[in-house]
Design a protein around this motif. Sequence first.
Motif, PDB file in Angstrom:
ATOM      1  N   ASP A 113       5.142  -4.008   9.100  1.00 60.12           N
ATOM      2  CA  ASP A 113       5.697  -5.279   9.560  1.00 60.12           C
ATOM      3  C   ASP A 113       6.520  -5.955   8.471  1.00 60.12           C
ATOM      4  N   ILE A 114       6.218  -5.607   7.232  1.00 69.87           N
ATOM      5  CA  ILE A 114       6.860  -6.183   6.062  1.00 69.87           C
ATOM      6  C   ILE A 114       7.146  -5.031   5.110  1.00 69.87           C
ATOM      7  N   VAL A 115       8.349  -4.989   4.559  1.00 69.54           N
ATOM      8  CA  VAL A 115       8.696  -3.898   3.659  1.00 69.54           C
ATOM      9  C   VAL A 115       9.585  -4.441   2.546  1.00 69.54           C
ATOM     10  N   SER A 116       9.411  -3.880   1.365  1.00 69.24           N
ATOM     11  CA  SER A 116      10.224  -4.318   0.237  1.00 69.24           C
ATOM     12  C   SER A 116      10.456  -3.162  -0.712  1.00 69.24           C
ATOM     13  N   ASP A 117      11.570  -3.252  -1.445  1.00 75.77           N
ATOM     14  CA  ASP A 117      11.748  -2.393  -2.605  1.00 75.77           C
ATOM     15  C   ASP A 117      11.354  -3.211  -3.823  1.00 75.77           C
ATOM     16  N   ASN A 118      11.695  -2.736  -5.000  1.00 78.25           N
ATOM     17  CA  ASN A 118      11.352  -3.463  -6.215  1.00 78.25           C
ATOM     18  C   ASN A 118      12.380  -4.562  -6.469  1.00 78.25           C
ATOM     19  N   LEU A 119      11.999  -5.519  -7.252  1.00 79.71           N
ATOM     20  CA  LEU A 119      12.901  -6.576  -7.710  1.00 79.71           C
ATOM     21  C   LEU A 119      13.161  -6.326  -9.188  1.00 79.71           C
ATOM     22  N   THR A 120      14.412  -6.503  -9.604  1.00 76.68           N
ATOM     23  CA  THR A 120      14.704  -6.382 -11.021  1.00 76.68           C
ATOM     24  C   THR A 120      15.285  -7.684 -11.542  1.00 76.68           C
ATOM     25  N   TYR A 121      14.872  -8.067 -12.727  1.00 80.34           N
ATOM     26  CA  TYR A 121      15.406  -9.263 -13.367  1.00 80.34           C
ATOM     27  C   TYR A 121      16.775  -8.926 -13.947  1.00 80.34           C
ATOM     28  N   TYR A 122      17.711  -9.860 -13.783  1.00 79.37           N
ATOM     29  CA  TYR A 122      19.105  -9.578 -14.128  1.00 79.37           C
ATOM     30  C   TYR A 122      19.681 -10.741 -14.920  1.00 79.37           C
ATOM     31  N   ASP A 123      20.284 -10.432 -16.071  1.00 80.26           N
ATOM     32  CA  ASP A 123      20.929 -11.427 -16.930  1.00 80.26           C
ATOM     33  C   ASP A 123      22.417 -11.422 -16.587  1.00 80.26           C
ATOM     34  N   PRO A 136       6.713   1.006 -11.057  1.00 80.16           N
ATOM     35  CA  PRO A 136       6.893   1.864  -9.862  1.00 80.16           C
ATOM     36  C   PRO A 136       5.992   3.090  -9.808  1.00 80.16           C
ATOM     37  N   GLU A 137       4.745   2.950 -10.166  1.00 78.83           N
ATOM     38  CA  GLU A 137       3.794   4.052 -10.023  1.00 78.83           C
ATOM     39  C   GLU A 137       2.485   3.518  -9.465  1.00 78.83           C
ATOM     40  N   PRO A 138       2.044   4.002  -8.317  1.00 75.73           N
ATOM     41  CA  PRO A 138       2.749   4.953  -7.460  1.00 75.73           C
ATOM     42  C   PRO A 138       4.004   4.337  -6.844  1.00 75.73           C
ATOM     43  N   ALA A 139       4.916   5.186  -6.436  1.00 77.24           N
ATOM     44  CA  ALA A 139       6.218   4.720  -5.968  1.00 77.24           C
ATOM     45  C   ALA A 139       6.124   3.956  -4.657  1.00 77.24           C
ATOM     46  N   VAL A 140       5.154   4.301  -3.820  1.00 73.59           N
ATOM     47  CA  VAL A 140       4.955   3.609  -2.540  1.00 73.59           C
ATOM     48  C   VAL A 140       3.541   3.037  -2.535  1.00 73.59           C
ATOM     49  N   ALA A 203       5.445  -1.537   0.016  1.00 77.36           N
ATOM     50  CA  ALA A 203       6.446  -1.691  -1.036  1.00 77.36           C
ATOM     51  C   ALA A 203       6.857  -0.321  -1.541  1.00 77.36           C
ATOM     52  N   SER A 204       8.162  -0.050  -1.484  1.00 73.62           N
ATOM     53  CA  SER A 204       8.734   1.195  -1.981  1.00 73.62           C
ATOM     54  C   SER A 204       9.416   0.869  -3.307  1.00 73.62           C
ATOM     55  N   LEU A 205       8.742   1.192  -4.412  1.00 71.39           N
ATOM     56  CA  LEU A 205       9.066   0.578  -5.696  1.00 71.39           C
ATOM     57  C   LEU A 205       9.961   1.404  -6.614  1.00 71.39           C
TER      58      LEU A 205
END
Length: 306
Positions: A113-123, A136-140, A203-205
């Motif tokens: 019902d809810i899905v996400s990838d990873n978030l990365t901090y960005y300058d 990202p371990e485990p990846a899912v 979460a697919s990380l």
Amino acid sequence: MPGSIAVIVPTFNAEAFVERAISSAQGQDHVAEIIAVDDASTDRTCDVVEALAKDDTRIRLIRNAANGGPSVARNAGIDAARSDWIAILDADDAYGPDRFGPLLRRADRDEADIVSDNLTYYDLPHDEILGPAVHPEPAVQQVTLEKLFRSTPTGGRDYVTLKPVFRRDFLNKNRLRYDASIRNGEDFDILAKALLAGGKFVASLARATYLYTTRESGTSKTLLDYDPVIAQSEKWLRHPAFRSDEELRRLAEERIDILRRRQLDRRTGEGGIAKRVGTLALALRSQAGREWLGDWFRARLQPNPS
């Protein structure tokens, strides 16, 4: 349209960066709607959005008559959306390439019902990727209520900061919306409620395509007020899931204590003597406050090294 995405972009005085956010959504597959909800900006944010909308019929602008905060703006966008999935994109952030195809395939595979990838901090000023929110371990991973409450900004397990995509039918069926009283902590709140409603969050990380622009980049900031989120957190303790699970209850109480300490830290830096005295008196009312008060006095009794 199966697998269609509505991207909700809450805006407030975002003229300097909203075009970057919307452009990153325009280039994504599956995006059927880009709904910018302006929360009573006083700059040219609406002009920028309207100029973009002239060349892309997917872009719509909703104007709030008064400033209600990020939760109010997000809810207005969700209510206006007609697509299968809802994605939130803060106006000072951006998507990396090909965000939604892999997420929708993962959602179908795992019936999420809810899905996400990873978030990365960005300058932004240095155009530099700073690293992911979750290791990202485990990846899912399936994000459970306990895992959410164990989130921490350190150690590579900051699940709260992930920017998930929600099935719109799931949100509507369970009457889930962002809490309008909360101006910070609204992401944690809606995720906790979604999991309590039986939502499956996967979460697919391995991929990190949500670019969270660090506040050092000069982008928008939210005034922190912990009182509403503390009040909401205390309601969870009355929920059957917390009454029947000792560990969940402990985690919830620990979170409330942390929030109370943060609120006391914030208040001691504000106002004059009278307000600070009132803050110290407030600290005496809870165990977390009394512990914070002890730390506060010890820090001030330490000899100055200079």
